[in-house]
Motif scaffolding. Structure first.
Motif, short mmCIF file in Angstrom:
data_model
loop_
_atom_site.label_atom_id
_atom_site.label_comp_id
_atom_site.label_asym_id
_atom_site.label_seq_id
_atom_site.Cartn_x
_atom_site.Cartn_y
_atom_site.Cartn_z
N GLU A 226 93.03 -3.83 106.85
CA GLU A 226 93.08 -4.71 108.03
C GLU A 226 91.72 -4.88 108.68
OE1 GLU A 226 96.39 -4.28 111.06
OE2 GLU A 226 96.65 -2.46 109.88
N VAL A 227 91.00 -3.78 108.85
CA VAL A 227 89.86 -3.81 109.76
C VAL A 227 88.50 -3.65 109.09
CG1 VAL A 227 91.28 -2.92 111.64
CG2 VAL A 227 90.00 -1.31 110.22
N LEU A 228 88.49 -3.30 107.81
CA LEU A 228 87.20 -3.15 107.12
C LEU A 228 87.16 -4.03 105.87
CD1 LEU A 228 86.58 0.73 107.31
CD2 LEU A 228 85.63 -1.06 108.78
N PRO A 229 87.11 -5.34 106.07
CA PRO A 229 87.07 -6.23 104.90
C PRO A 229 85.82 -6.02 104.06
CG PRO A 229 86.59 -7.45 106.93
CD PRO A 229 87.06 -6.09 107.34
N GLU A 230 84.78 -5.40 104.67
CA GLU A 230 83.54 -5.18 103.92
C GLU A 230 83.62 -3.97 102.99
OE1 GLU A 230 82.92 -2.80 107.78
OE2 GLU A 230 84.03 -4.54 107.06
N LEU A 231 84.69 -3.17 103.12
CA LEU A 231 84.83 -2.02 102.21
C LEU A 231 84.92 -2.51 100.77
CD1 LEU A 231 87.31 0.73 103.52
CD2 LEU A 231 84.93 1.00 102.88
N PRO A 232 84.25 -1.81 99.85
CA PRO A 232 84.35 -2.19 98.43
C PRO A 232 85.77 -1.96 97.92
CG PRO A 232 83.21 -0.09 98.69
CD PRO A 232 83.40 -0.64 100.07
N ASN A 382 84.19 14.85 104.01
CA ASN A 382 83.91 13.46 103.68
C ASN A 382 83.03 13.41 102.44
OD1 ASN A 382 85.22 12.85 106.11
ND2 ASN A 382 83.29 12.89 107.26
N LEU A 383 83.42 12.57 101.47
CA LEU A 383 82.74 12.56 100.18
C LEU A 383 82.40 11.14 99.74
CD1 LEU A 383 85.07 15.20 98.47
CD2 LEU A 383 82.70 15.60 99.20
N GLN A 384 81.81 10.35 100.65
CA GLN A 384 81.50 8.96 100.31
C GLN A 384 80.44 8.85 99.21
OE1 GLN A 384 81.59 10.23 103.45
NE2 GLN A 384 82.05 8.65 104.98
N GLY A 412 81.73 3.91 105.59
CA GLY A 412 80.50 4.46 105.05
C GLY A 412 80.44 4.42 103.55
N GLN A 413 81.57 4.14 102.91
CA GLN A 413 81.59 4.03 101.45
C GLN A 413 80.99 2.68 101.05
OE1 GLN A 413 81.24 4.75 98.21
NE2 GLN A 413 82.94 6.21 98.47
N THR A 414 79.98 2.70 100.18
CA THR A 414 79.30 1.47 99.77
C THR A 414 79.59 1.09 98.33
OG1 THR A 414 77.32 2.74 99.15
CG2 THR A 414 77.43 1.86 101.40
N LYS A 415 80.22 2.00 97.59
CA LYS A 415 80.51 1.73 96.18
C LYS A 415 82.02 1.51 95.99
CE LYS A 415 78.69 5.78 95.33
NZ LYS A 415 77.95 6.08 96.54
N GLY A 416 82.36 0.74 94.99
CA GLY A 416 83.76 0.63 94.64
C GLY A 416 84.29 1.98 94.21
N VAL A 417 85.51 2.31 94.59
CA VAL A 417 86.10 3.61 94.25
C VAL A 417 87.19 3.43 93.20
CG1 VAL A 417 87.44 5.57 95.14
CG2 VAL A 417 85.58 4.61 96.51
N VAL A 418 87.12 4.24 92.17
CA VAL A 418 88.13 4.23 91.12
C VAL A 418 88.98 5.50 91.26
CG1 VAL A 418 88.59 4.21 88.64
CG2 VAL A 418 86.64 2.92 89.56
N CYS A 419 90.29 5.31 91.37
CA CYS A 419 91.22 6.42 91.52
C CYS A 419 92.03 6.55 90.23
CB CYS A 419 92.14 6.15 92.71
SG CYS A 419 93.43 7.38 92.91
#
Length: 466
Positions: A226-232, A382-384, A412-419
């Motif tokens: 909702e609030v962080l559209p800039e998140l990868p 935190n492990l960004q 604070g996460q700037t990279k795409g995250v793969v789960c």
């Protein structure tokens, strides 16, 4: 305000503060990583100008340092951490500061906490109070304050009964009234007789739209989407492997001994251990699983092999690997050492200092590619810096599953995250994954479909019906 708060808030944080005004109690359920701490501190600093009453912050021990760092980062206010011997704590309670920070355990042992009416009480990770029959929860209802603020990135862990406990005993004491009234209105139950005992068993939930309305005056939740559209992006993948022949033989033997109507927890554990690595059966304490441990003749695990292969193929990425079992983390550590792959570990049986050192080593040293983590060890970190999270095994509790992800996927996460979910085919893991994801979807609607006991039974039903 800028003179006393050293930072700017995002729009949704400002909206949250507006929502908080003129209410005696608030439950903030924003996703982890959306700055709930900063919201609270801004609000406290704002009220300090009008009414400088003292602030009590209750939180798990693992996040006390986070509160200290945030207070020092955003405010100029004084604070004290209540810890030490009984005599030391009595002296600390007498200090004249604005913020008093302590863990939930002090509700049991420090009467000073009840001797004043606080300006604001903040209960961080408030799901610590989700058990309505615990002494901790009952003590929380006795606290006196002009305003109460509850914080949790995952407000429901197991079922709507969590909400009853948290709200009725902390947020708004006695808001829902007697549990029987809440149960009759929102919970589907059936009367069960077992020997000479009779009890109500939860079979489902009802009137959930009404429950959502009941809490809406003081409950607010925002999600990252909702609030962080800039998140990868956050990408989910599942890697599946087959059992070895020896694993399959042992697995089938355990399954043949399971009573579907009353599945035994130790056999459920055996299936999960075996799906991870056959050596974990050998390492179990006691004689309960000895007959199955004696069947292990091949210590190969295809799941561990695919994990190591994946790590070697992604050497330019920081990877966090979660397991419920520290002995599984030990097995992975042995193999990483053999391959000269740098790693650190955080786990519940490490000291706090050791965990902090290992986290910094992982974050700052390029040669440290992997962080091995138990769920208890990762609490509050935190492990960004990492971009890949691997669930070596799946927790029963969907809140823990989401909390693992939120260690990486946060502001604070700037990279795409793969789960990545590692799954052993034709085992309990495949069914747990399906049920876990279903439960997460239900919780997103502020509801969960079954209690922990029902969840265990549901797993076995889906296994046997496969």
């Amino acid at each position: 305000m800028t003179k006393i708060f050293k930072g700017e808030l995002r729009r949704y944080q400002v909206d949250t503060i507006e929502f908080m005004k003129h209410k005696p109690a608030i439950f903030i359920g924003h996703d982890m990583g959306l700055g709930k701490t900063a919201i609270c501190l801004y609000y406290c600093e704002l009220t300090k100008e009008q009414n400088p009453s003292k602030i009590l912050i209750l939180c798990p021990s693992a996040v006390i340092n986070t509160w200290i760092e945030e207070i020092e980062k955003w405010t100029k206010s004084s604070y004290v951490v209540i810890d030490g011997s009984p005599k030391q704590r009595r002296e600390l309670w007498q200090k004249n500061v604005y913020y008093y920070i302590t863990n939930y355990e002090k509700l049991r042992i420090d009467m000073e906490i009840f001797n004043r009416k606080w300006g604001i009480i903040i209960a961080d990770e408030v799901t610590k109070l989700k058990s309505m029959n615990s002494q901790l929860t009952r003590q929380a209802s006795k606290l006196k304050a002009f305003k109460r603020i509850a914080l949790s990135g995952f407000p429901i862990h197991n079922s709507p009964i969590d909400l009853y406990s948290i709200i009725n005993f902390f947020v708004f004491p006695y808001y829902f009234g007697r549990y029987q009234t809440f149960r009759d209105k929102y919970i589907e139950t059936e009367l069960v007789e077992m020997g000479d005992k009779t009890f109500y068993q939860v079979v489902g939930y009802k009137n959930l739209d009404d429950l959502k309305k009941r809490i809406s005056p003081f409950f607010i939740r925002k999600t990252k989407q909702e609030v962080l559209p800039e998140l990868p992006p956050l990408i989910f993948e599942t890697l599946s492997v087959d059992m070895t022949e020896n694993q399959k033989q042992i697995y089938d033997t355990i399954m043949s001994n399971i009573n579907q109507d009353e599945p035994e927890l130790n056999l459920l554990t055996a299936l999960k251990l075996l799906s991870n690595h056959p050596s974990l059966l050998k390492n179990t304490e006691g004689n309960t699983l000895k007959q199955y441990a004696d069947m292990v003749i091949n210590f190969k695990s295809n799941k561990l092999d695919i994990l190591l292969e994946f790590i070697e193929e992604n050497q330019n990425n920081k990877i966090v690997i979660f397991s419920q079992y520290t002995k599984m983390l030990d097995e992975i550590a042995i193999e990483l050492t053999k391959r000269n792959i740098g790693f650190s570990s955080v786990r519940g049986d490490n000291s706090k200092e050791e965990n902090n050192h290992n986290i910094q080593h992982f974050k700052e040293q390029s040669i440290c590619q992997v962080l091995l983590s138990s769920d208890s060890g990762a609490f509050g970190i935190n492990l960004q810096e990492a971009s890949i999270i691997i669930h070596y095994d799946l927790p029963f509790n969907p809140a823990i599953y989401r909390q693992r992800i939120d260690r990486l996927y946060r502001m604070g996460q700037t990279k795409g995250v793969v789960c990545i979910n590692l799954i052993t085919n034709s085992t309990i893991e495949h069914r747990v994954l399906q049920i876990l994801l279903n439960k997460i979807n239900i919780i997103d609607q502020i509801v969960e479909g079954s209690s922990e006991k029902d969840f265990t039974k549901q797993i076995f039903e889906t296994i046997h019906n496969a």
